[in-house]
Design a protein around this motif. Structure first.
Motif, PDB file in Angstrom:
ATOM      1  N   GLY A  93     -12.075 -11.300   4.853  1.00  0.00           N
ATOM      2  CA  GLY A  93     -11.651  -9.972   5.319  1.00  0.00           C
ATOM      3  C   GLY A  93     -11.003  -9.157   4.219  1.00  0.00           C
ATOM      4  N   PHE A  94     -10.254  -9.827   3.312  1.00  0.00           N
ATOM      5  CA  PHE A  94      -9.560  -9.119   2.228  1.00  0.00           C
ATOM      6  C   PHE A  94     -10.536  -8.471   1.246  1.00  0.00           C
ATOM      7  N   LYS A  95     -11.791  -8.917   1.297  1.00  0.00           N
ATOM      8  CA  LYS A  95     -12.781  -8.354   0.354  1.00  0.00           C
ATOM      9  C   LYS A  95     -13.331  -7.021   0.845  1.00  0.00           C
ATOM     10  N   SER A  96     -13.054  -6.653   2.062  1.00  0.00           N
ATOM     11  CA  SER A  96     -13.642  -5.379   2.535  1.00  0.00           C
ATOM     12  C   SER A  96     -12.598  -4.483   3.196  1.00  0.00           C
ATOM     13  N   LEU A  97     -11.471  -4.353   2.546  1.00  0.00           N
ATOM     14  CA  LEU A  97     -10.387  -3.521   3.079  1.00  0.00           C
ATOM     15  C   LEU A  97     -10.557  -2.054   2.690  1.00  0.00           C
ATOM     16  N   SER A  98      -9.897  -1.190   3.458  1.00  0.00           N
ATOM     17  CA  SER A  98      -9.845   0.240   3.117  1.00  0.00           C
ATOM     18  C   SER A  98      -8.497   0.772   3.601  1.00  0.00           C
ATOM     19  N   GLY A  99      -8.112   1.957   3.076  1.00  0.00           N
ATOM     20  CA  GLY A  99      -6.837   2.533   3.512  1.00  0.00           C
ATOM     21  C   GLY A  99      -5.671   1.948   2.725  1.00  0.00           C
ATOM     22  N   ASP A 100      -4.471   2.471   2.968  1.00  0.00           N
ATOM     23  CA  ASP A 100      -3.288   2.055   2.197  1.00  0.00           C
ATOM     24  C   ASP A 100      -2.665   0.764   2.708  1.00  0.00           C
ATOM     25  N   GLU A 131       6.401   1.766   9.957  1.00  0.00           N
ATOM     26  CA  GLU A 131       7.611   2.509   9.537  1.00  0.00           C
ATOM     27  C   GLU A 131       8.268   1.824   8.336  1.00  0.00           C
ATOM     28  N   LYS A 132       8.330   0.507   8.365  1.00  0.00           N
ATOM     29  CA  LYS A 132       8.953  -0.242   7.256  1.00  0.00           C
ATOM     30  C   LYS A 132       8.142  -0.063   5.971  1.00  0.00           C
ATOM     31  N   LEU A 133       6.828  -0.076   6.098  1.00  0.00           N
ATOM     32  CA  LEU A 133       5.987   0.142   4.913  1.00  0.00           C
ATOM     33  C   LEU A 133       6.191   1.560   4.379  1.00  0.00           C
ATOM     34  N   GLU A 134       6.302   2.526   5.290  1.00  0.00           N
ATOM     35  CA  GLU A 134       6.519   3.914   4.872  1.00  0.00           C
ATOM     36  C   GLU A 134       7.896   4.076   4.205  1.00  0.00           C
ATOM     37  N   GLN A 135       8.839   3.193   4.566  1.00  0.00           N
ATOM     38  CA  GLN A 135      10.177   3.220   3.957  1.00  0.00           C
ATOM     39  C   GLN A 135      10.179   2.597   2.557  1.00  0.00           C
ATOM     40  N   GLY A 136       9.043   1.960   2.180  1.00  0.00           N
ATOM     41  CA  GLY A 136       8.971   1.437   0.812  1.00  0.00           C
ATOM     42  C   GLY A 136       8.843  -0.070   0.692  1.00  0.00           C
ATOM     43  N   TYR A 137       8.885  -0.787   1.837  1.00  0.00           N
ATOM     44  CA  TYR A 137       8.675  -2.234   1.746  1.00  0.00           C
ATOM     45  C   TYR A 137       7.207  -2.516   1.425  1.00  0.00           C
ATOM     46  N   TRP A 180       1.428  -9.928  10.023  1.00  0.00           N
ATOM     47  CA  TRP A 180       1.832  -9.361   8.744  1.00  0.00           C
ATOM     48  C   TRP A 180       1.444  -7.898   8.635  1.00  0.00           C
ATOM     49  N   GLY A 181       2.230  -7.134   7.894  1.00  0.00           N
ATOM     50  CA  GLY A 181       1.881  -5.775   7.486  1.00  0.00           C
ATOM     51  C   GLY A 181       2.075  -5.719   5.974  1.00  0.00           C
ATOM     52  N   MET A 182       1.086  -5.206   5.241  1.00  0.00           N
ATOM     53  CA  MET A 182       1.193  -5.205   3.771  1.00  0.00           C
ATOM     54  C   MET A 182       0.538  -3.981   3.153  1.00  0.00           C
ATOM     55  N   ARG A 183       0.973  -3.617   1.957  1.00  0.00           N
ATOM     56  CA  ARG A 183       0.259  -2.601   1.174  1.00  0.00           C
ATOM     57  C   ARG A 183      -1.041  -3.225   0.691  1.00  0.00           C
ATOM     58  N   ARG A 184      -2.098  -2.429   0.704  1.00  0.00           N
ATOM     59  CA  ARG A 184      -3.390  -2.994   0.298  1.00  0.00           C
ATOM     60  C   ARG A 184      -3.330  -3.507  -1.126  1.00  0.00           C
ATOM     61  N   GLU A 185      -2.607  -2.795  -2.029  1.00  0.00           N
ATOM     62  CA  GLU A 185      -2.604  -3.231  -3.424  1.00  0.00           C
ATOM     63  C   GLU A 185      -1.931  -4.602  -3.570  1.00  0.00           C
TER      64      GLU A 185
END
Ligand SMILES: Nc1nc2c(ncn2[C@@H]2O[C@H](COP(=O)(O)OP(=O)(O)O)[C@@H](O)[C@H]2O)c(=O)[nH]1
Ligand SMILES: [Mg+2]
Length: 224
Positions: free
Chosen positions: A72-79, A100-106, A154-159
């Protein structure tokens, strides 16, 4: 953003999981939601139901939750990427708070069952003790302050996800991800979540997979 759902024979639950995703809320915040179901050759209607709900279904021939997430990680899109199990034990509604936590910078948000509300029979005594022991081990070995390292939420930044070098095949995948993330100096936090009882028997084998997870934590700490 992507919602990644690893699924093996989850026809009873996959439709309810996808329906519970707070798409409208995400859209009102300007986010397009893409659901990716990674199916490992389910014998039931998991794939069919998921497609019927508008999900992209990836078929990963090689068994294992780790293999499924890596595909699944090989075909991600978005932030942002959110991962939760497909057995309807993790309420998809928590995605809003994680976002919200990701938008706060986590960089990484984990949904903690052990700090949250567990439904009657949602986690066996053996798994409860095992999860606390693995949390203690993780925090001693990696200097983290994590209450539920084996959570499937889990919630994570794509990078961050794309930097992960994983080799887990099965249920040790969360430990594999966490050790990489801890070593990478990512900003990690967690939220307490509700955890529901699953309606069909789990695929996880508590002792066998518990030992594999412990071994992964030690190998990644002292192996390299
Ligand atoms: N694609 C795929 N998903 C799997 C596999 N094994 C388990 N899963 C999924 O991983 C999630 C967690 O599995 P589960 O048996 O509920 O384990 P537990 O929640 O840790 O007790 C569920 O959504 C399963 O469908 C597998 O071999 N392949
Ligand atoms: Mg489960």
């Amino acid at each position: 953003m992507c919602i990644l759902l690893p699924a093996l024979n989850e026809e009873d639950a996959i439709g309810r999981v996808i329906d519970e995703i707070p798409r409208a809320e995400m859209a009102s915040k300007g986010y397009k939601t893409r659901v990716i179901v990674v199916d490992n050759g389910s014998k039931d209607k998991t794939g069919e139901i998921a497609r019927g709900k508008g999900a992209d279904v990836i078929v990963q021939p090689v068994r294992g939750k780790g293999m499924a997430l890596r595909a699944g990680f090989k075909s991600l899109s978005g932030d942002f990427v959110f991962i939760l199990d497909s057995d309807y034990t993790y309420p998809a509604t928590h995605i809003t708070e994680m976002l919200e936590k990701l938008e706060q910078g986590y960089d990484v948000i984990m949904g903690s069952r052990l700090r949250g509300r567990m439904g009657e029979g949602a986690m066996s005594k053996v798994n409860l003790v095992g999860n606390h022991l693995l949390a203690l081990m993780t925090n001693i070995l990696y200097g983290t302050r994590i209450s539920d390292p084996c959570t499937g939420y889990w919630g994570m930044r794509r990078e961050v996800v794309e930097r992960l070098k994983l080799n887990a095949l099965g249920f040790e995948v969360e430990a594999d991800m966490l050790t990489e993330i801890a070593r990478d100096g990512c900003k990690i936090t967690e939220i307490p979540i509700a955890y529901r009882r699953r309606s069909t028997p789990p695929k996880l084998n508590s002792l066998r997979d518990g030992f594999k997870i412990g071994k992964m934590l030690l190998k990644k700490r002292f192996g390299r």
